[in-house]
Design a protein around this motif. Structure first.
Motif, PDB file in Angstrom:
ATOM      1  N   SER A  68       0.820  -1.217   0.000  1.00 22.01           N
ATOM      2  CA  SER A  68       0.000   0.000   0.000  1.00 22.01           C
ATOM      3  C   SER A  68       0.858   1.274   0.000  1.00 22.01           C
ATOM      4  CB  SER A  68      -0.993   0.014   1.172  1.00 22.01           C
ATOM      5  OG  SER A  68      -1.870  -1.096   1.089  1.00 22.01           O
ATOM      6  N   HIS A  69       1.671   1.453   1.016  1.00 21.79           N
ATOM      7  CA  HIS A  69       2.539   2.630   1.062  1.00 21.79           C
ATOM      8  C   HIS A  69       3.582   2.605  -0.052  1.00 21.79           C
ATOM      9  CE1 HIS A  69       1.054   3.973   4.952  1.00 21.79           C
ATOM     10  NE2 HIS A  69       1.192   2.745   5.407  1.00 21.79           N
ATOM     11  N   THR A  70       4.166   3.747  -0.290  1.00 21.64           N
ATOM     12  CA  THR A  70       5.378   3.831  -1.097  1.00 21.64           C
ATOM     13  C   THR A  70       6.572   3.609  -0.178  1.00 21.64           C
ATOM     14  OG1 THR A  70       4.372   5.410  -2.620  1.00 21.64           O
ATOM     15  CG2 THR A  70       6.777   5.311  -2.584  1.00 21.64           C
ATOM     16  N   TYR A  71       7.410   2.647  -0.553  1.00 21.71           N
ATOM     17  CA  TYR A  71       8.658   2.379   0.157  1.00 21.71           C
ATOM     18  C   TYR A  71       9.819   2.696  -0.786  1.00 21.71           C
ATOM     19  CZ  TYR A  71       5.880  -0.086   3.685  1.00 21.71           C
ATOM     20  OH  TYR A  71       4.984  -0.406   4.668  1.00 21.71           O
ATOM     21  N   SER A  72      11.028   2.373  -0.365  1.00 21.73           N
ATOM     22  CA  SER A  72      12.179   2.578  -1.235  1.00 21.73           C
ATOM     23  C   SER A  72      13.041   1.336  -1.289  1.00 21.73           C
ATOM     24  CB  SER A  72      13.013   3.781  -0.773  1.00 21.73           C
ATOM     25  OG  SER A  72      13.435   3.629   0.569  1.00 21.73           O
ATOM     26  N   LEU A  73      13.766   1.204  -2.383  1.00 27.52           N
ATOM     27  CA  LEU A  73      14.781   0.181  -2.567  1.00 27.52           C
ATOM     28  C   LEU A  73      16.106   0.881  -2.818  1.00 27.52           C
ATOM     29  CD1 LEU A  73      12.945  -2.278  -5.032  1.00 27.52           C
ATOM     30  CD2 LEU A  73      13.095  -2.463  -2.543  1.00 27.52           C
ATOM     31  N   ILE A  74      17.184   0.316  -2.291  1.00 31.25           N
ATOM     32  CA  ILE A  74      18.514   0.902  -2.466  1.00 31.25           C
ATOM     33  C   ILE A  74      19.457  -0.206  -2.919  1.00 31.25           C
ATOM     34  CG2 ILE A  74      20.418   2.106  -1.339  1.00 31.25           C
ATOM     35  CD1 ILE A  74      18.325   3.184   0.676  1.00 31.25           C
ATOM     36  N   ASN A  75      20.166   0.020  -4.008  1.00 25.27           N
ATOM     37  CA  ASN A  75      21.041  -1.029  -4.534  1.00 25.27           C
ATOM     38  C   ASN A  75      22.452  -0.907  -3.970  1.00 25.27           C
ATOM     39  OD1 ASN A  75      22.331   1.012  -5.994  1.00 25.27           O
ATOM     40  ND2 ASN A  75      21.360   0.469  -7.936  1.00 25.27           N
ATOM     41  N   ALA A  76      23.338  -1.793  -4.438  1.00 21.31           N
ATOM     42  CA  ALA A  76      24.695  -1.850  -3.902  1.00 21.31           C
ATOM     43  C   ALA A  76      25.485  -0.585  -4.183  1.00 21.31           C
ATOM     44  CB  ALA A  76      25.414  -3.071  -4.477  1.00 21.31           C
ATOM     45  N   SER A 102       5.557  -4.216  12.457  1.00 20.18           N
ATOM     46  CA  SER A 102       5.725  -2.772  12.371  1.00 20.18           C
ATOM     47  C   SER A 102       6.512  -2.428  11.115  1.00 20.18           C
ATOM     48  CB  SER A 102       6.470  -2.227  13.597  1.00 20.18           C
ATOM     49  OG  SER A 102       6.765  -0.846  13.420  1.00 20.18           O
ATOM     50  N   PRO A 103       6.049  -1.421  10.353  1.00 17.17           N
ATOM     51  CA  PRO A 103       6.823  -1.024   9.166  1.00 17.17           C
ATOM     52  C   PRO A 103       8.197  -0.472   9.508  1.00 17.17           C
ATOM     53  CG  PRO A 103       5.037   0.522   9.590  1.00 17.17           C
ATOM     54  CD  PRO A 103       4.825  -0.637  10.510  1.00 17.17           C
ATOM     55  N   PRO A 162      18.914  -3.466   5.571  1.00 16.18           N
ATOM     56  CA  PRO A 162      19.674  -2.755   4.534  1.00 16.18           C
ATOM     57  C   PRO A 162      19.203  -3.124   3.134  1.00 16.18           C
ATOM     58  CG  PRO A 162      21.161  -3.570   6.232  1.00 16.18           C
ATOM     59  CD  PRO A 162      19.813  -4.148   6.539  1.00 16.18           C
ATOM     60  N   GLY A 163      19.090  -2.120   2.283  1.00 12.57           N
ATOM     61  CA  GLY A 163      18.605  -2.325   0.922  1.00 12.57           C
ATOM     62  C   GLY A 163      17.141  -2.002   0.758  1.00 12.57           C
ATOM     63  N   LEU A 164      16.433  -1.818   1.884  1.00 14.79           N
ATOM     64  CA  LEU A 164      15.029  -1.433   1.898  1.00 14.79           C
ATOM     65  C   LEU A 164      14.896  -0.171   2.732  1.00 14.79           C
ATOM     66  CD1 LEU A 164      13.419  -4.917   2.661  1.00 14.79           C
ATOM     67  CD2 LEU A 164      13.881  -3.924   0.416  1.00 14.79           C
ATOM     68  N   GLY A 165      13.918   0.663   2.407  1.00 12.42           N
ATOM     69  CA  GLY A 165      13.773   1.899   3.153  1.00 12.42           C
ATOM     70  C   GLY A 165      12.375   2.460   3.099  1.00 12.42           C
ATOM     71  N   PHE A 166      12.236   3.667   3.639  1.00  9.68           N
ATOM     72  CA  PHE A 166      10.941   4.316   3.772  1.00  9.68           C
ATOM     73  C   PHE A 166      10.751   5.342   2.655  1.00  9.68           C
ATOM     74  CE2 PHE A 166      12.529   3.570   8.259  1.00  9.68           C
ATOM     75  CZ  PHE A 166      11.917   2.334   8.371  1.00  9.68           C
ATOM     76  N   MET A 190       1.326   8.912   5.927  1.00  8.90           N
ATOM     77  CA  MET A 190       0.726   7.823   6.698  1.00  8.90           C
ATOM     78  C   MET A 190       1.779   6.822   7.138  1.00  8.90           C
ATOM     79  SD  MET A 190      -2.485   7.826   7.540  1.00  8.90           S
ATOM     80  CE  MET A 190      -2.742   6.070   7.791  1.00  8.90           C
ATOM     81  N   LEU A 191       2.714   6.514   6.265  1.00 14.99           N
ATOM     82  CA  LEU A 191       3.796   5.599   6.633  1.00 14.99           C
ATOM     83  C   LEU A 191       4.615   6.177   7.775  1.00 14.99           C
ATOM     84  CD1 LEU A 191       5.643   3.147   6.240  1.00 14.99           C
ATOM     85  CD2 LEU A 191       6.808   4.414   4.412  1.00 14.99           C
ATOM     86  N   GLN A 192       4.939   7.457   7.695  1.00 18.01           N
ATOM     87  CA  GLN A 192       5.732   8.079   8.749  1.00 18.01           C
ATOM     88  C   GLN A 192       5.035   7.958  10.112  1.00 18.01           C
ATOM     89  OE1 GLN A 192       8.831   9.842   8.438  1.00 18.01           O
ATOM     90  NE2 GLN A 192       8.948   8.882   6.427  1.00 18.01           N
ATOM     91  N   ALA A 193       3.720   8.124  10.131  1.00 19.99           N
ATOM     92  CA  ALA A 193       2.972   7.987  11.381  1.00 19.99           C
ATOM     93  C   ALA A 193       2.988   6.546  11.876  1.00 19.99           C
ATOM     94  CB  ALA A 193       1.533   8.470  11.189  1.00 19.99           C
ATOM     95  N   ARG A 194       2.852   5.595  10.957  1.00 20.99           N
ATOM     96  CA  ARG A 194       2.815   4.184  11.347  1.00 20.99           C
ATOM     97  C   ARG A 194       4.164   3.698  11.862  1.00 20.99           C
ATOM     98  NH1 ARG A 194       0.723   0.588   6.738  1.00 20.99           N
ATOM     99  NH2 ARG A 194      -0.021  -0.840   8.341  1.00 20.99           N
TER     100      ARG A 194
END
Length: 482
Positions: free
Chosen positions: A194-202, A312-313, A318-322, A327-331
């Motif tokens: 549902s939320h937008t998250y982030s991915l971070i590569n090497a 909990s979100p 590492p490699g995953l983020g917000f 709404m995500l920030q509150a959760r």
């Protein structure tokens, strides 16, 4: 023979009779076995979840079938064929623990992955959007889904009063009252981060991501009359269906996909990509296959493994983020805080929540500390001990640029809350539209007319036919609703 004992391990000679002063005399205070049983019984129920109280869970595995290392260096996706153990909990949202599984309600879709770098929790729903975009309204919204403080009854007036003054809810309201508002158990529904998250590569490059879990059993929903009948005859219908399927070896599976958006693209979209009331168009951001999720093992004890499961979100690796999703920030705060209250400060050490890798922290003590509490190791940092846990800059997240004035910005100003809801309505078949209209007319029938008119105006702004048909169903003149 296994000998019955007290909680401290002392053998119990008689578990049938209290210790009394004579055969007919009063019970003695010294009967510690009786007291222990009654005291524990009085405390067997922890507070139920404020939301998502009624739920079911199972263990499984995430298996990677496609390479996404160009987007993320997260350990579960390191190579094709990689398998990660996980636990899933499905739930209704607004009902109490004893409520029916077939109520019209979003369904929680919470996943816990036990990775080599700690636990990753993805806490979403069976819908890609939600009623709100700002967490400051979440307590107000949930109050409308609970019970009227005077009558102690569920109140459509409360719900539509809030929704009619919160136009950002329209997309999710349209979804909720469509056929997908009554999924046929948990196996036949999609799941979304549902939320937008982030991915971070090497290389430290960040992209924004939406997670999708598409049921391979096929979407299946209940007709309203069937849902009502099942609620009265088998309120644990979804629990029974999930448990029996796994017990019989019919393991439910989901196709795992992502949508990816670059940081540059996020500045050019005609909508806010961090808005939980919006979807990303698949034509612009197509689904990318990642793997499959399979549930293959039932819990052995519901309380220990499902009721005490805590997601909990904020549980990230590492490699995953917000993202800047409000709404995500509150959760990120609210979910962890809820578990501290409901289960206890050491909830993360319970077996179902415990990471499958060593945990090295300076957190100590607290209620129900049931391990060695790290013995005599230091409980502060920095320290002089070479073997004590130390921070490692290699795992620092790529900086995220932010700017602007700190203020309470009006999230409704200039925001289009109608186009996507109208698009969803127009995507529906005639039969689906008719079902949606009938469901809404039935739900709004007892609502005061001023609220009906306000809500109808939102429907009409999404699509004139949408509002006109609901007005007609409620016996209101379309011109009045307009």
């Amino acid at each position: 023979m296994t000998i019955l004992t007290t909680a401290t391990g002392a053998p119990v000679a008689d578990n049938q009779n209290s210790r009394t002063a004579g055969a007919r005399g009063p019970v003695l205070l010294e009967d510690f076995h009786l007291l222990e049983k009654l005291q524990h019984f009085n405390r067997e129920r922890i507070p139920e979840r404020v939301v998502h109280a009624k739920g079911s869970g199972a263990y499984g595995v995430l298996e990677v079938t496609h390479d996404i290392t160009q987007y993320t260096c997260a350990s579960p996706f390191a190579q094709i064929g990689k398998k990660t153990e996980m636990f899933a909990r499905f739930s209704t949202v607004g009902g109490e623990k004893g409520s029916a599984d077939t109520d019209r309600d979003p369904r929680g879709f919470a996943l816990k992955f036990y990775t080599e770098q700690g636990n990753w929790d993805l806490v979403g729903n069976n819908t890609p959007v939600f009623f709100l975009r700002d967490g400051i309204k979440f307590p107000d919204f949930i109050h409308t889904q609970k019970r009227d403080p005077k009558t102690n009854l569920k109140s459509p007036t409360m719900m539509f009063d809030f929704w009619s003054q919160s136009p950002e809810s329209l997309h999710q309201v349209t979804t909720l009252f469509s056929d997908r508002g009554l999924p046929d158990g948990y196996r036949h529904m999609h799941g979304f981060g549902s939320h937008t998250y982030s991915l971070i590569n090497a290389s430290g490059e960040r992209v924004w991501v939406k997670w999708h879990f598409l049921t391979l059993q096929g979407i299946r929903n209940l007709a309203p009359a069937d849902a009502a009948r099942i609620a009265g005859t088998d309120p644990d219908y979804a629990q029974r269906d999930l448990f029996n399927a796994i017990e019989n070896g019919d393991f439910p599976r989901w196709r795992v996909c992502i949508q990816v958006m670059t940081e540059a693209q996020a500045t050019q979209t005609p909508f806010n990509p961090f808005d939980l009331t919006k979807v990303w168009p698949h034509g612009d951001f197509p689904l990318i296959d990642v793997g499959t999720m399979t549930l293959n093992r039932n819990p052995q004890n519901y309380f220990a493994e499902v009721e005490q499961a805590a997601f909990s979100p904020s549980a990230i690796i590492p490699g995953l983020g917000f993202s800047p999703d409000k709404m995500l920030q509150a959760r990120l705060f609210a979910y962890h805080d809820a578990h501290l209250y409901r289960v206890g400060t050491n909830y993360q050490a319970l077996p179902v929540n415990r990471a499958h890798v060593p945990v090295n922290t300076y957190q100590r003590d607290g209620s129900m500390r049931f391990d060695g509490n790290f013995g005599g190791e230091p409980n502060y940092e920095p320290n002089r001990y070479a073997q004590a846990p130390k921070q490692d800059p290699r795992f620092a997240e790529t900086p995220l640029a932010v700017d602007g004035y700190a203020d309470r910005f009006d999230h409704r100003a200039g925001n289009d809350d109608y186009t996507q809801a109208g698009d969803l309505f127009r995507l529906m078949s005639d039969d689906q539209q008719t079902l949606l209209i009938n469901n809404l007319v039935g739900a709004m029938g007892s609502v005061p007319q001023d609220i009906q008119l306000r809500q109808i105006e939102h429907f009409r702004r999404a699509d004139p036919r949408y509002g006109d048909r609901i007005a007609e169903g409620l016996g209101l003149k379309t011109s009045v609703a307009a």
